[in-house]
Design a protein around this motif. Structure first.
Motif, PDB file in Angstrom:
ATOM      1  N   ALA A  53     -20.115  49.607   3.389  1.00  0.00           N
ATOM      2  CA  ALA A  53     -21.056  50.110   2.392  1.00  0.00           C
ATOM      3  C   ALA A  53     -20.350  50.425   1.072  1.00  0.00           C
ATOM      4  CB  ALA A  53     -21.771  51.343   2.916  1.00  0.00           C
ATOM      5  N   LYS A  54     -19.182  51.031   1.170  1.00  0.00           N
ATOM      6  CA  LYS A  54     -18.424  51.404  -0.030  1.00  0.00           C
ATOM      7  C   LYS A  54     -17.966  50.171  -0.820  1.00  0.00           C
ATOM      8  CE  LYS A  54     -14.126  53.617  -1.403  1.00  0.00           C
ATOM      9  NZ  LYS A  54     -12.863  54.168  -0.924  1.00  0.00           N
ATOM     10  N   ASN A  55     -17.566  49.119  -0.104  1.00  0.00           N
ATOM     11  CA  ASN A  55     -17.006  47.941  -0.768  1.00  0.00           C
ATOM     12  C   ASN A  55     -18.017  46.845  -1.071  1.00  0.00           C
ATOM     13  OD1 ASN A  55     -14.337  48.915  -0.892  1.00  0.00           O
ATOM     14  ND2 ASN A  55     -14.073  48.454   1.268  1.00  0.00           N
ATOM     15  N   CYS A  56     -19.272  47.026  -0.684  1.00  0.00           N
ATOM     16  CA  CYS A  56     -20.296  46.022  -0.990  1.00  0.00           C
ATOM     17  C   CYS A  56     -20.459  45.940  -2.510  1.00  0.00           C
ATOM     18  CB  CYS A  56     -21.630  46.400  -0.340  1.00  0.00           C
ATOM     19  SG  CYS A  56     -22.964  45.264  -0.749  1.00  0.00           S
ATOM     20  N   LYS A  59     -24.011  46.969  -3.426  1.00  0.00           N
ATOM     21  CA  LYS A  59     -24.431  48.251  -2.840  1.00  0.00           C
ATOM     22  C   LYS A  59     -25.760  48.163  -2.093  1.00  0.00           C
ATOM     23  CE  LYS A  59     -20.825  50.185  -4.652  1.00  0.00           C
ATOM     24  NZ  LYS A  59     -19.605  49.951  -3.913  1.00  0.00           N
ATOM     25  N   LYS A  62     -26.899  50.250   3.570  1.00  0.00           N
ATOM     26  CA  LYS A  62     -27.310  51.656   3.642  1.00  0.00           C
ATOM     27  C   LYS A  62     -27.221  52.130   5.082  1.00  0.00           C
ATOM     28  CE  LYS A  62     -28.553  51.311  -0.659  1.00  0.00           C
ATOM     29  NZ  LYS A  62     -27.785  51.894  -1.725  1.00  0.00           N
TER      30      LYS A  62
END
Length: 66
Positions: A53-56, A59, A62
């Protein structure tokens, strides 16, 4: 807090970072777009889900916690 639900919102650009971070939860279809594996155990892969999620880049990954 444990992750109870994971989903991918519309807008995936098929970067593949989620699958690299956590292949136990994120699969890639024939077009490279991400999907959630049917038998994924979210609680067992919290670190990978959070990293994905952090590196998408767009973003769209979820998740819900307790």
């Amino acid at each position: 807090m444990a992750i109870k639900n994971v989903w991918i919102e519309q807008g995936c650009i098929a970067a593949g970072f989620c699958n690299e971070a956590c292949p136990e939860v994120f699969g890639l279809d024939d077009f490279g777009e991400a999907y959630i594996e049917e038998d994924a155990v979210f609680e067992a892969y919290e670190k990978g889900i959070k990293e994905a999620a952090k590196n998408c880049p767009v973003k769209v990954i979820k998740f819900d916690t307790d």
